[in-house]
Design a protein around this motif. Structure first.
Motif, PDB file in Angstrom:
ATOM      1  N   TRP A 224       0.838  -1.198   0.000  1.00 25.83           N
ATOM      2  CA  TRP A 224       0.000   0.000   0.000  1.00 25.83           C
ATOM      3  C   TRP A 224       0.875   1.252   0.000  1.00 25.83           C
ATOM      4  O   TRP A 224       2.058   1.230   0.304  1.00 25.83           O
ATOM      5  N   ARG A 225       0.247   2.383  -0.346  1.00 23.86           N
ATOM      6  CA  ARG A 225       0.812   3.713  -0.140  1.00 23.86           C
ATOM      7  C   ARG A 225      -0.159   4.472   0.756  1.00 23.86           C
ATOM      8  O   ARG A 225      -1.383   4.314   0.636  1.00 23.86           O
ATOM      9  N   ALA A 226       0.393   5.306   1.636  1.00 28.33           N
ATOM     10  CA  ALA A 226      -0.454   6.023   2.589  1.00 28.33           C
ATOM     11  C   ALA A 226      -0.158   7.511   2.570  1.00 28.33           C
ATOM     12  O   ALA A 226       1.010   7.931   2.477  1.00 28.33           O
ATOM     13  N   TYR A 227      -1.228   8.310   2.674  1.00 33.82           N
ATOM     14  CA  TYR A 227      -1.142   9.763   2.744  1.00 33.82           C
ATOM     15  C   TYR A 227      -1.764  10.186   4.074  1.00 33.82           C
ATOM     16  O   TYR A 227      -2.941   9.909   4.327  1.00 33.82           O
ATOM     17  N   LEU A 228      -0.969  10.837   4.921  1.00 40.09           N
ATOM     18  CA  LEU A 228      -1.413  11.232   6.251  1.00 40.09           C
ATOM     19  C   LEU A 228      -1.462  12.753   6.316  1.00 40.09           C
ATOM     20  O   LEU A 228      -0.457  13.425   6.066  1.00 40.09           O
ATOM     21  N   CYS A 229      -2.611  13.298   6.680  1.00 38.39           N
ATOM     22  CA  CYS A 229      -2.798  14.747   6.648  1.00 38.39           C
ATOM     23  C   CYS A 229      -3.527  15.187   7.914  1.00 38.39           C
ATOM     24  O   CYS A 229      -4.684  14.802   8.136  1.00 38.39           O
ATOM     25  N   GLY A 230      -2.833  15.948   8.758  1.00 38.29           N
ATOM     26  CA  GLY A 230      -3.470  16.402   9.983  1.00 38.29           C
ATOM     27  C   GLY A 230      -2.445  16.831  11.008  1.00 38.29           C
ATOM     28  O   GLY A 230      -1.291  17.109  10.686  1.00 38.29           O
ATOM     29  N   ALA A 231      -2.864  16.881  12.258  1.00 38.93           N
ATOM     30  CA  ALA A 231      -1.990  17.319  13.336  1.00 38.93           C
ATOM     31  C   ALA A 231      -0.859  16.318  13.568  1.00 38.93           C
ATOM     32  O   ALA A 231      -1.043  15.108  13.378  1.00 38.93           O
ATOM     33  N   PRO A 232       0.319  16.790  13.977  1.00 42.60           N
ATOM     34  CA  PRO A 232       1.473  15.900  14.161  1.00 42.60           C
ATOM     35  C   PRO A 232       1.227  14.703  15.064  1.00 42.60           C
ATOM     36  O   PRO A 232       1.702  13.603  14.739  1.00 42.60           O
ATOM     37  N   PRO A 233       0.493  14.803  16.193  1.00 42.07           N
ATOM     38  CA  PRO A 233       0.278  13.594  17.005  1.00 42.07           C
ATOM     39  C   PRO A 233      -0.451  12.493  16.250  1.00 42.07           C
ATOM     40  O   PRO A 233      -0.111  11.307  16.376  1.00 42.07           O
ATOM     41  N   MET A 234      -1.444  12.870  15.445  1.00 41.76           N
ATOM     42  CA  MET A 234      -2.153  11.871  14.657  1.00 41.76           C
ATOM     43  C   MET A 234      -1.237  11.283  13.592  1.00 41.76           C
ATOM     44  O   MET A 234      -1.213  10.060  13.371  1.00 41.76           O
ATOM     45  N   VAL A 235      -0.469  12.150  12.928  1.00 40.84           N
ATOM     46  CA  VAL A 235       0.443  11.682  11.885  1.00 40.84           C
ATOM     47  C   VAL A 235       1.484  10.727  12.470  1.00 40.84           C
ATOM     48  O   VAL A 235       1.770   9.669  11.900  1.00 40.84           O
ATOM     49  N   ASP A 236       2.044  11.077  13.608  1.00 40.81           N
ATOM     50  CA  ASP A 236       3.057  10.218  14.229  1.00 40.81           C
ATOM     51  C   ASP A 236       2.475   8.864  14.633  1.00 40.81           C
ATOM     52  O   ASP A 236       3.086   7.813  14.404  1.00 40.81           O
ATOM     53  N   ALA A 237       1.283   8.881  15.256  1.00 41.27           N
ATOM     54  CA  ALA A 237       0.655   7.624  15.677  1.00 41.27           C
ATOM     55  C   ALA A 237       0.307   6.757  14.470  1.00 41.27           C
ATOM     56  O   ALA A 237       0.514   5.538  14.481  1.00 41.27           O
ATOM     57  N   ALA A 238      -0.219   7.381  13.425  1.00 39.63           N
ATOM     58  CA  ALA A 238      -0.581   6.626  12.225  1.00 39.63           C
ATOM     59  C   ALA A 238       0.655   6.050  11.545  1.00 39.63           C
ATOM     60  O   ALA A 238       0.638   4.920  11.041  1.00 39.63           O
ATOM     61  N   THR A 239       1.739   6.814  11.524  1.00 37.17           N
ATOM     62  CA  THR A 239       2.971   6.341  10.900  1.00 37.17           C
ATOM     63  C   THR A 239       3.487   5.075  11.576  1.00 37.17           C
ATOM     64  O   THR A 239       3.846   4.090  10.916  1.00 37.17           O
ATOM     65  N   LEU A 240       3.515   5.066  12.902  1.00 32.10           N
ATOM     66  CA  LEU A 240       3.961   3.877  13.635  1.00 32.10           C
ATOM     67  C   LEU A 240       3.065   2.683  13.339  1.00 32.10           C
ATOM     68  O   LEU A 240       3.534   1.563  13.121  1.00 32.10           O
ATOM     69  N   LEU A 241       1.763   2.923  13.321  1.00 33.05           N
ATOM     70  CA  LEU A 241       0.810   1.847  13.042  1.00 33.05           C
ATOM     71  C   LEU A 241       1.022   1.276  11.643  1.00 33.05           C
ATOM     72  O   LEU A 241       1.079   0.045  11.459  1.00 33.05           O
ATOM     73  N   LEU A 242       1.130   2.140  10.659  1.00 26.69           N
ATOM     74  CA  LEU A 242       1.215   1.676   9.276  1.00 26.69           C
ATOM     75  C   LEU A 242       2.496   0.901   9.022  1.00 26.69           C
ATOM     76  O   LEU A 242       2.505  -0.061   8.263  1.00 26.69           O
ATOM     77  N   ARG A 243       3.564   1.301   9.672  1.00 24.18           N
ATOM     78  CA  ARG A 243       4.806   0.556   9.505  1.00 24.18           C
ATOM     79  C   ARG A 243       4.691  -0.831  10.129  1.00 24.18           C
ATOM     80  O   ARG A 243       5.222  -1.815   9.591  1.00 24.18           O
TER      81      ARG A 243
END
Length: 328
Positions: free
Chosen positions: A290-309
């Motif tokens: 997959w490819r992922a695009y994360l757009c929003g506040a840094p805490p959400m982006v950081d949490a989503a990044t860890l999850l997706l990895r």
């Protein structure tokens, strides 16, 4: 001295003091760039071996990946090194421009989000998902993402009003139709990768929906048939906007799935309740390819990044431009 560029395996001679971006361009090595002044973040690349000297500051972007990343336009070569340029088949080279625009429409999207539409005097070329710097007065300047396409006649932005914010206070109280706005851009690395044919995940929080809408519109307009999964997270039902447009897009395009996640205040099962990252974790156990695009506040982006990895997305395939909501 030599510079080796991966994944191309290309080697070119360099001299101490050479600018990295200039070397890459001189030898026709594909790399994205725009402003060439360290503001847009587009020419980011990774140093694998050796060292470069980087000056200046990045644009306000949170990079979700690991490693020693530098901006090629601000980097000087003083020894042999190996660098990695991201996705050489997906480069963008939109020229950085400053254009004058006029406010043609302002509306309340929610109780604290304004939708602002501008008419630019000259075209602004950008990729879906990028952003620009809006200058309303010399003292009121702030980056905002385009929610539109560069082929549209108008530029659309979504602005969340920050309590006691200097820039957003000006927008809420003084900005009016007919006012002039200076638009500088484009900026950002979380733009649509058009050559990717696998599934796409877009996670938006609040006005992070603006660049996601641009990415959706760009992908669908280009006829991309990828599975596209959109997760839109908000605090309460009062913070939901553009739901009808998202539903209409999903109805017209069978490859698009949209889920709205509400953190609190949900009644009668009208919306799914919880955190947007928890919803992604529950629905999508395997994200390899997959490819992922994360757009929003840094805490959400950081949490989503860890999850997706953890779910299998390669770090270089997680794209995010996360903005800090300082008191502006």
């Amino acid at each position: 001295m030599e510079l080796i560029v991966q994944p191309l395996g290309q080697s070119v001679p360099v001299t101490a003091g050479d600018n990295l971006l200039a070397v890459l361009r001189e030898h026709n090595i594909p790399i994205s760039y725009s402003c060439t002044a360290g503001r847009c973040g587009t020419c980011r690349c990774k140093v694998l071996e050796g060292r470069v000297v980087e000056s200046g500051q990045e644009a306000k972007i949170t990079n979700p990946n690991e490693g020693q990343y530098v901006l090629a336009c601000m980097s000087t070569l003083n020894e042999s090194c190996v660098i990695e340029v991201p996705e050489p088949d997906e480069i963008v080279t939109h020229p950085a421009r400053i254009v004058k625009a006029e406010v043609v429409f302002i509306e309340d999207a929610t109780h604290d989000i304004k939708r602002i539409v501008l008419r630019s005097a000259k075209p602004l070329s950008f990729s879906p998902g990028q952003y620009a710097m809006l200058q309303f007065t010399p003292e009121h300047v702030r980056p905002y993402s385009m929610a539109c396409l560069d082929s549209d006649d108008l530029l659309e932005f979504h602005v969340r009003l920050v309590p006691d914010g200097r820039v957003t206070g000006y927008i809420a109280e003084r900005l009016k139709v007919g006012d002039s706005v200076r638009v500088s851009g484009p900026m950002g690395t979380a733009y649509l990768r058009r050559k990717h044919e696998g599934p796409m995940l877009c996670v938006a929080g609040g006005t992070g929906l603006a660049p996601v809408l641009s990415i959706l519109r760009g992908a669908l307009a280009a006829g991309m048939r990828n599975e596209i999964h959109v997760y839109f997270g908000v605090r309460s039902p009062a913070d939901i906007y553009c739901a009808d447009e998202l539903a209409s897009l999903a109805q017209r395009h069978s490859n698009l799935r949209v889920r709205i996640i509400v953190a609190m205040g949900v009644r009668d099962g009208a919306y799914r309740r919880g955190l947007v990252t928890d919803a992604v974790a529950e629905d999508l156990p395997n994200l390899e390819g997959w490819r992922a695009y994360l757009c929003g506040a840094p805490p959400m982006v950081d949490a989503a990044t860890l999850l997706l990895r953890r779910r299998g997305i390669q770090p270089e395939h997680v794209y995010a431009d996360a903005f800090y909501a300082s008191a502006t």
